[in-house]
Design a protein around this motif. Structure first.
Motif, short mmCIF file in Angstrom:
data_model
loop_
_atom_site.label_atom_id
_atom_site.label_comp_id
_atom_site.label_asym_id
_atom_site.label_seq_id
_atom_site.Cartn_x
_atom_site.Cartn_y
_atom_site.Cartn_z
N ALA A 61 0.83 -1.22 0.00
CA ALA A 61 0.00 0.00 0.00
C ALA A 61 0.86 1.26 0.00
O ALA A 61 0.54 2.25 -0.67
CB ALA A 61 -0.93 0.00 1.21
N ALA A 62 1.95 1.22 0.77
CA ALA A 62 2.81 2.40 0.87
C ALA A 62 3.89 2.41 -0.20
O ALA A 62 4.69 3.36 -0.28
CB ALA A 62 3.46 2.45 2.25
N ALA A 63 3.92 1.35 -1.01
CA ALA A 63 4.93 1.23 -2.08
C ALA A 63 6.34 1.35 -1.54
O ALA A 63 7.18 2.07 -2.09
CB ALA A 63 4.67 2.24 -3.18
N PRO A 94 -6.15 -0.65 0.90
CA PRO A 94 -7.42 -1.10 0.32
C PRO A 94 -8.37 -1.80 1.29
O PRO A 94 -9.49 -2.11 0.92
CB PRO A 94 -6.95 -2.10 -0.75
N TRP A 95 -7.93 -2.06 2.53
CA TRP A 95 -8.73 -2.98 3.34
C TRP A 95 -9.92 -2.33 4.05
O TRP A 95 -10.80 -3.04 4.49
CB TRP A 95 -7.88 -3.77 4.32
N LYS B 90 -11.09 -10.38 -4.14
CA LYS B 90 -10.05 -9.52 -3.57
C LYS B 90 -10.19 -8.07 -4.02
O LYS B 90 -9.85 -7.15 -3.29
CB LYS B 90 -8.66 -10.02 -3.98
N SER B 91 -10.68 -7.89 -5.24
CA SER B 91 -10.79 -6.52 -5.75
C SER B 91 -11.87 -5.73 -5.02
O SER B 91 -11.88 -4.51 -5.04
CB SER B 91 -11.08 -6.55 -7.25
N GLN B 92 -12.77 -6.44 -4.38
CA GLN B 92 -13.86 -5.75 -3.68
C GLN B 92 -13.74 -5.83 -2.17
O GLN B 92 -14.30 -5.00 -1.46
CB GLN B 92 -15.20 -6.38 -4.10
N PRO B 96 -7.94 -7.09 6.00
CA PRO B 96 -6.99 -6.31 6.80
C PRO B 96 -5.76 -7.14 7.15
O PRO B 96 -5.87 -8.33 7.47
CB PRO B 96 -7.79 -5.96 8.06
N PRO B 97 -4.58 -6.52 7.13
CA PRO B 97 -3.35 -7.26 7.40
C PRO B 97 -3.35 -7.96 8.75
O PRO B 97 -2.71 -9.00 8.91
CB PRO B 97 -2.27 -6.18 7.35
#
Lengths: 138, 117
Positions: A61-63, A94-95, B90-92, B96-97
């Motif tokens: 996400a942060a590249a 994106p989460w 996954k695209s939608q 969360p990590p």
């Protein structure tokens, strides 16, 4: 799982703590990585280190594979849609649909960070608590 | 069903069993997102949902994440059309990590890889 888990520099945690714990009923706790600040059961700020490409979702996400200190917070529309949140130092993980990230370092505008965290708090806090913040900051 | 979902034959088999209705999709997506967020928030500094105590929730969570973020084939073989359906989510719905890391911990400590039936 073999990963390098670098700690967030204490000076950064201390700076964020000053803002976050000044908010009504906010509390701090160790997160699954890094440190997070919550109001009730909702996280309005989370700071962590990206190092050696871990955590991979943050690195993507942060590249950056790091070492990089990053902070995530929540934002509401229309501010959320501002183009600057898609440019460094900001990024959009994106989460969650309303989550924003920013890297923290020597160029960080800590006044802006404080403002963003306060808004994030107000977004997630019960109205009664958020109203207290409005009174305090206006 | 179709390009981004299950193959038509599979979808037509599953849809009536699970009460699928296209007009419920927006609400269903929102509810799934809320559930994922709730789980992510519930993970604190400890290795499990309830701190140092392993519970069924940890196992259920790890299994659920496998649907939303499938492990690679060498760890969890899935028929390509079915994998495509899961991967397309996954695209939608990005997981969360915190949940992904929790799953990794669960497989490292308590569950077996590769997943085979």
């Amino acid at each position: 799982v073999s990963v390098e888990r670098a700690p967030v520099p204490e000076e950064i945690v201390s700076r964020l703590r000053l803002t976050c714990l000044d908010l009504p009923e906010a509390r701090e706790e160790a997160a699954w990585t890094g440190t997070r600040w919550l109001v009730r059961k909702k996280t309005f700020a989370h700071v962590l280190m990206i190092a050696g490409g871990w955590p991979p979702a943050y690195a993507k996400a942060a590249a950056s594979d790091g070492p990089l200190c990053v902070l995530t917070f929540r934002s509401a529309r229309p501010a959320l849609d501002a183009p600057r949140f898609r440019r460094p130092p900001f990024f959009r993980p994106p989460w969650f649909p309303d989550i924003v990230g920013t890297s923290l370092g020597g160029d960080t505008d800590w006044y802006e960070v404080a403002s963003l965290l306060t808004r994030s708090y107000c977004l997630l806090a019960p109205k009664k608590l958020a109203a207290l913040v409005d009174l305090e900051h206006e | 069903v179709g390009e981004r979902g299950f193959p038509p034959m599979v979808g037509q088999h599953l849809a009536p069993r699970y009460g699928f209705s296209s007009d419920r999709l927006p609400v269903a997506r929102t509810r799934v997102g809320e559930g994922i967020a709730l789980l992510a928030e519930a993970l604190g500094p400890g290795p499990y949902y309830f701190g140092d105590r392993l519970t069924a929730l940890d196992v259920y969570s790890a299994a659920a994440v496998n649907i939303l973020d499938p492990l690679p084939d060498e760890q969890c073989p899935i028929m390509p059309p079915i994998r495509h359906a899961f991967e397309s989510m996954k695209s939608q719905l990005a997981v969360p990590p915190a949940l992904v890391e929790h799953r990794a911990r669960m497989y490292e400590r308590h569950l077996e890889l590769p997943i085979v039936t």
